[in-house]
Write an enzyme that holds these catalytic residues in place. Structure first.
Site, PDB file in Angstrom:
ATOM      1  CG  ASN A   9      -1.705   1.197   1.466  1.00 24.87           C
ATOM      2  OD1 ASN A   9      -1.792   2.052   0.573  1.00 24.87           O
ATOM      3  ND2 ASN A   9      -2.310   1.332   2.634  1.00 24.87           N
ATOM      4  CD1 TRP A  10       3.382   0.950  -2.785  1.00 27.25           C
ATOM      5  CD2 TRP A  10       3.477   2.034  -4.728  1.00 27.25           C
ATOM      6  NE1 TRP A  10       4.064   0.146  -3.673  1.00 27.25           N
ATOM      7  CE2 TRP A  10       4.132   0.802  -4.877  1.00 27.25           C
ATOM      8  CE3 TRP A  10       3.409   2.887  -5.843  1.00 27.25           C
ATOM      9  CZ2 TRP A  10       4.724   0.402  -6.076  1.00 27.25           C
ATOM     10  CZ3 TRP A  10       3.986   2.488  -7.037  1.00 27.25           C
ATOM     11  CH2 TRP A  10       4.641   1.257  -7.154  1.00 27.25           C
ATOM     12  CE  LYS A  11      -0.086   3.120   4.778  1.00 30.98           C
ATOM     13  NZ  LYS A  11       0.112   3.151   6.224  1.00 30.98           N
ATOM     14  CG  HIS A  96      -5.616   1.758   5.498  1.00 28.27           C
ATOM     15  ND1 HIS A  96      -5.161   2.706   6.376  1.00 28.27           N
ATOM     16  CD2 HIS A  96      -4.597   0.884   5.311  1.00 28.27           C
ATOM     17  CE1 HIS A  96      -3.905   2.404   6.710  1.00 28.27           C
ATOM     18  NE2 HIS A  96      -3.547   1.305   6.076  1.00 28.27           N
ATOM     19  CD  GLU A  98      -2.704   5.352   6.956  1.00 29.65           C
ATOM     20  OE1 GLU A  98      -2.741   5.387   5.721  1.00 29.65           O
ATOM     21  OE2 GLU A  98      -1.761   4.837   7.586  1.00 29.65           O
ATOM     22  CD  GLU A 166      -3.324  -2.656   7.517  1.00 31.09           C
ATOM     23  OE1 GLU A 166      -2.206  -2.810   7.041  1.00 31.09           O
ATOM     24  OE2 GLU A 166      -4.037  -1.683   7.237  1.00 31.09           O
ATOM     25  N   GLY A 172       2.854   2.165  10.780  1.00 30.90           N
ATOM     26  CA  GLY A 172       3.787   3.273  10.586  1.00 30.90           C
ATOM     27  C   GLY A 172       4.523   3.688  11.851  1.00 30.90           C
ATOM     28  CB  SER A 212       5.683  -1.963  11.860  1.00 29.55           C
ATOM     29  OG  SER A 212       5.269  -0.625  12.125  1.00 29.55           O
ATOM     30  N   GLY A 233       2.998  -1.192   4.269  1.00 23.92           N
ATOM     31  CA  GLY A 233       3.040   0.242   4.004  1.00 23.92           C
ATOM     32  C   GLY A 233       4.457   0.687   3.695  1.00 23.92           C
ATOM     33  N   GLY A 234       5.122   1.227   4.706  1.00 25.05           N
ATOM     34  CA  GLY A 234       6.453   1.815   4.536  1.00 25.05           C
ATOM     35  C   GLY A 234       7.438   0.945   3.770  1.00 25.05           C
TER      36      GLY A 234
HETATM   37  P1  PGA Z   1       3.133   0.160   7.664  1.00 30.75           P
HETATM   38  O1  PGA Z   1       1.647   0.355   7.104  1.00 30.75           O
HETATM   39  O2  PGA Z   1       3.664  -1.114   7.070  1.00 30.75           O
HETATM   40  O3  PGA Z   1       3.880   1.377   7.221  1.00 30.75           O
HETATM   41  O4  PGA Z   1       3.016   0.053   9.162  1.00 30.75           O
HETATM   42  C1  PGA Z   1       0.784  -0.736   6.938  1.00 30.75           C
HETATM   43  C2  PGA Z   1      -0.523  -0.269   6.347  1.00 30.75           C
HETATM   44  O5  PGA Z   1      -1.015   0.786   6.721  1.00 30.75           O
HETATM   45  O6  PGA Z   1      -1.108  -0.940   5.455  1.00 30.75           O
END
Ligand code: PGA
Length: 250
Positions: A9-11, A96, A98, A166, A172, A212, A233-234
């Site tokens: 997920n590149w956000k 998600h 967010e 999640e 993050g 993470s 994510g990251g």
């Molecule tokens: P993260 O994000 O790997 O940066 O913790 C995961 C996500 O939000 O899908």
């Protein structure tokens, strides 16, 4: 045997040019090593078309980060499932944390989106997870169960649904749930699915872990009996790291 699935997920990161560069690097880094599991990448909306063209012919799947639940019309800033389908998206990430935290998504709107994705012939990744407060108060089981039930309301067949657990406190933050903590909740989710859809559906549904995930902890997480891959994510913003995580699932 469930086929593991790892999605990056590149956000809200990367321009179109940067996105195609990263997509090419992901395809190159994966080589032909990823056929044992599914791997997908979710760039921003503006980059979906170009990234889709870049990964065409590879095994990497195109994934969208969200969608709206109406077909078309006066919904400024939104994107429909028809538009995503036309671009070749296989999966759409829905709910998600967010989106829930910053953009007012609720189980009810998540549910509308899930149904729309399925109706458009795509697959949905339903994200669930508790906040730190909910974890510390012990409410996480109830929170996650409610999100699963609410998100799937009225969905008759869940064969095109992947669930992503999640924990918000692990996203993050560099703070990963331990493999035991994650496994505990994955089992709770699978039991909930069994209650709603019966044992065969629960046995077949894939439940990803997200929060993470890194090359250094992926293999341990993915070795747990109810963890069927990851939503990354990251670490998905670096082709080598993402490929290492996918390979840990294969
Ligand atoms: P993260 O994000 O790997 O940066 O913790 C995961 C996500 O939000 O899908």
């Amino acid at each position: 045997m469930r086929r593991k699935i790892v999605v990056g997920n590149w956000k809200m990161n990367k321009t179109v040019a940067e996105s195609t560069e990263l997509a090419s690097a992901v395809v190159a880094a994966l080589g032909s090593d990823c056929s044992a599991c599914e791997a997908g990448i979710a760039p921003t909306y503006p980059a979906l078309d170009a990234v889709g063209r870049t990964i065409k012919g590879s095994e990497v799947l195109l994934v969208a980060q969200n969608c709206h639940y109406e077909d078309d019309g006066a919904f400024t800033g939104e994107v429909s499932t028809g538009m995503l389908n036309a671009l070749g998206c296989s999966y759409v990430i829905i709910g998600h944390s967010e989106r829930r935290q910053y953009f007012g998504e609720t189980d009810a709107t998540v549910n509308l989106r899930i149904k729309k994705v399925l109706a458009a012939g795509m697959k949905a990744i339903l994200c669930v997870g508790e906040t730190l407060e909910e974890r510390e108060s012990g409410a996480f089981e109830a929170v996650v169960s409610t999100q699963v039930t609410g998100g799937l309301q009225g969905v008759v067949d869940i064969s095109d649904i992947v669930i992503a657990y999640e924990p918000v406190w692990a996203i993050g933050t560099g703070r990963t749930a331990s493999s035991e903590q994650a496994q505990e909740v994955h089992k709770i989710i699978r039991n909930k699915v069994a209650e709603l859809y019966g044992a065969p559906a629960a046995d077949a549904v894939r439940i990803q872990y997200g929060g993470s995930v890194k090359p250094s902890n992926a293999a341990e997480l993915f070795a747990m009996p109810d963890i069927d891959g990851g939503l990354i994510g990251g670490a998905a913003l670096k082709a080598e790291d993402f490929a290492a995580i996918v390979k840990a699932a294969c």
